[in-house]
Design a protein around this motif. Structure first.
Motif, PDB file in Angstrom:
ATOM      1  N   SER A   3     -86.868  10.608  78.636  1.00  0.00           N
ATOM      2  CA  SER A   3     -87.547   9.687  77.773  1.00  0.00           C
ATOM      3  C   SER A   3     -86.935   9.112  76.822  1.00  0.00           C
ATOM      4  O   SER A   3     -86.093   9.815  76.144  1.00  0.00           O
ATOM      5  CB  SER A   3     -88.879  10.512  77.255  1.00  0.00           C
ATOM      6  N   TRP A  37     -92.744  15.076  77.629  1.00  0.00           N
ATOM      7  CA  TRP A  37     -92.545  13.568  77.870  1.00  0.00           C
ATOM      8  C   TRP A  37     -92.132  12.921  76.628  1.00  0.00           C
ATOM      9  O   TRP A  37     -91.983  11.510  76.810  1.00  0.00           O
ATOM     10  CB  TRP A  37     -93.875  12.847  78.610  1.00  0.00           C
ATOM     11  N   ASP A 214    -104.791  17.662  76.109  1.00  0.00           N
ATOM     12  CA  ASP A 214    -103.630  17.658  76.872  1.00  0.00           C
ATOM     13  C   ASP A 214    -103.278  19.234  77.162  1.00  0.00           C
ATOM     14  O   ASP A 214    -102.061  19.726  77.454  1.00  0.00           O
ATOM     15  CB  ASP A 214    -102.280  17.148  76.184  1.00  0.00           C
ATOM     16  N   TYR A 249    -108.602  16.549  79.281  1.00  0.00           N
ATOM     17  CA  TYR A 249    -107.801  16.260  80.233  1.00  0.00           C
ATOM     18  C   TYR A 249    -108.392  17.224  81.524  1.00  0.00           C
ATOM     19  O   TYR A 249    -108.456  16.839  82.668  1.00  0.00           O
ATOM     20  CB  TYR A 249    -106.413  16.765  80.256  1.00  0.00           C
ATOM     21  N   MET A 286    -105.160   6.398  81.832  1.00  0.00           N
ATOM     22  CA  MET A 286    -104.463   5.505  82.638  1.00  0.00           C
ATOM     23  C   MET A 286    -103.880   4.327  81.779  1.00  0.00           C
ATOM     24  O   MET A 286    -102.457   4.075  82.307  1.00  0.00           O
ATOM     25  CB  MET A 286    -105.346   4.918  83.953  1.00  0.00           C
ATOM     26  N   LEU A 289    -100.821   5.927  80.184  1.00  0.00           N
ATOM     27  CA  LEU A 289     -99.549   6.361  81.031  1.00  0.00           C
ATOM     28  C   LEU A 289     -98.970   4.872  81.252  1.00  0.00           C
ATOM     29  O   LEU A 289     -97.651   4.958  81.425  1.00  0.00           O
ATOM     30  CB  LEU A 289    -100.058   6.850  82.324  1.00  0.00           C
ATOM     31  N   GLU A 292     -97.000   4.145  78.123  1.00  0.00           N
ATOM     32  CA  GLU A 292     -95.900   5.074  77.883  1.00  0.00           C
ATOM     33  C   GLU A 292     -94.632   4.865  78.979  1.00  0.00           C
ATOM     34  O   GLU A 292     -93.570   4.816  78.653  1.00  0.00           O
ATOM     35  CB  GLU A 292     -96.483   6.567  78.086  1.00  0.00           C
ATOM     36  N   ASN A 293     -94.963   4.535  80.031  1.00  0.00           N
ATOM     37  CA  ASN A 293     -94.087   4.306  81.091  1.00  0.00           C
ATOM     38  C   ASN A 293     -93.118   3.091  80.733  1.00  0.00           C
ATOM     39  O   ASN A 293     -91.818   3.415  81.049  1.00  0.00           O
ATOM     40  CB  ASN A 293     -94.669   3.876  82.586  1.00  0.00           C
ATOM     41  N   TYR A 298     -89.967   5.926  81.567  1.00  0.00           N
ATOM     42  CA  TYR A 298     -89.767   7.196  82.566  1.00  0.00           C
ATOM     43  C   TYR A 298     -89.131   6.661  83.898  1.00  0.00           C
ATOM     44  O   TYR A 298     -89.516   5.523  84.234  1.00  0.00           O
ATOM     45  CB  TYR A 298     -91.372   7.758  82.804  1.00  0.00           C
ATOM     46  N   LEU A 303     -95.116   5.140  89.614  1.00  0.00           N
ATOM     47  CA  LEU A 303     -96.191   5.578  88.468  1.00  0.00           C
ATOM     48  C   LEU A 303     -97.170   4.324  88.368  1.00  0.00           C
ATOM     49  O   LEU A 303     -98.385   4.403  88.303  1.00  0.00           O
ATOM     50  CB  LEU A 303     -95.634   6.015  87.267  1.00  0.00           C
ATOM     51  N   VAL A 307    -100.886   4.368  89.421  1.00  0.00           N
ATOM     52  CA  VAL A 307    -102.100   4.078  88.298  1.00  0.00           C
ATOM     53  C   VAL A 307    -102.838   2.871  88.345  1.00  0.00           C
ATOM     54  O   VAL A 307    -104.071   2.821  88.114  1.00  0.00           O
ATOM     55  CB  VAL A 307    -100.980   4.208  86.707  1.00  0.00           C
TER      56      VAL A 307
END
Length: 326
Positions: A3, A37, A214, A249, A286, A289, A292-293, A298, A303, A307
């Motif tokens: 990351s 992550w 989380d 989560y 989502m 994610l 963040e990707n 990542y 992903l 997603v």
């Protein structure tokens, strides 16, 4: 997990940080923990101390998502608060440093939890062991959610209503998406039109409850005691907020575990308003994610595709719910 937000330290730097935190303890073995992550962590065996974990936050110049403000101090605050609650097994915090004198990042030193990450061993457990772990995890999560507040939202931005707090949380994600040039699959006007239409579903939440958000297997440490698996620690409280426990989560499609909801509440969230709220919480995760990707780079090529496909399904389900008769 590779990351962009993980700061790289030399062994000499790790030793310096440990010696600053625990002057009477000499590191004899240092190894990086590969999981996680966002935050880099090291397991350190010491000559005259229990093993410890060093967690170091991102460099001060690292661009983070808006909701991640003060994430290190938030986790330390919660770990210290829970240290007196026997219902919630957490590691002891030995030192927290924010002066950035040795490295340009916040860091803290905590007790190293002995055992295995649940994500590494649960596939080797029999059905009864898995159910026992799910029951204990539900009990721990319920204890976390028992902490209450009159306000809502992340610790860095509090509101007096859950609807207002969650609205700001989504607004932040759209701003973050712009910052990182991420095109979210749901346009902002359509999204907030539906969010406004669902306002009544959120007014049911009149008390802010502490949400871990989380509590997934990678953040749970287990051991065998007399042949039986047991949870001996939970951690990673970086994303805590005051809100609706249904956002956890563990109640979403990714984190579902066998009989977990019944172990937690002996009740299945099935009312129309509850299903509407859960759909928004799925979309929130989502969105995170996808952003963040991009910002953390990542190395997971599928992903975005997966997603985005999931969001298409969730958005349709949400619209169907909102168009259905109350």
């Amino acid at each position: 997990m590779i990351s962009e937000t993980k700061i790289q330290l030399s062994e000499h730097q790790v030793r310096q940080l440990i010696e600053r935190a625990l002057p009477d303890s000499k590191p004899i073995d240092i190894r990086e923990l590969a999981d996680g992550w966002c935050i880099r962590a090291y397991w350190v065996n010491l000559a005259a101390h229990v093993p410890i974990v060093l967690k170091i936050g991102p460099h001060s110049n690292t661009k983070m998502l808006r909701y991640e403000k003060n994430m290190m101090s938030n986790e330390v605050e919660i770990l210290r608060r829970f240290s007196h609650d026997k219902r919630i097994p957490v590691p002891e915090v030995f030192h927290f440093n924010q002066d950035r004198s040795l490295v340009d990042a916040e860091y803290f030193v905590m007790e190293a939890l002995q055992g295995d990450g649940l994500h590494r061993v649960e596939y080797h457990m029999n059905k009864l062991s898995k159910l026992a772990i799910n029951r204990q995890m539900a009990k721990i999560l319920k204890a976390i959610n028992s902490y209450t507040s009159e306000s809502f939202g992340y610790f860095c931005s509090q509101h007096m209503a859950w609807y207002a707090a969650l609205k700001e949380m989504f607004e932040w994600l759209y701003l973050d998406a712009d910052d990182f040039s991420v095109s979210l699959p749901i346009d902002i006007q359509s999204f907030f039109a539906q969010f406004k239409a669902a306002e009544a579903a959120f007014t049911e939440i009149d008390t802010g409850r502490l949400v871990h958000w989380d509590l997934q297997p990678g953040n749970v440490i287990v051991n065998k005691h007399n042949g039986l698996w047991r949870i001996d620690g939970v951690f990673d409280f970086e994303r805590v907020l005051w809100g609706d426990p249904l956002m956890e989560y563990n109640f979403g499609p990714v984190g579902k575990r066998r009989f977990f909801t019944l172990f937690y509440a002996n009740y299945l969230w099935q009312s129309r308003n509850e299903m509407i709220r859960r759909e928004f919480y799925n979309i929130y995760l989502m969105f995170v994610l996808l952003i963040e990707n991009r910002c953390r780079q990542y190395q997971q090529p599928d992903l975005v595709k997966n997603v985005t496909a999931y969001l298409d399904v969730e958005w349709k389900k949400l619209n169907d719910l909102l168009n259905s008769r109350p």
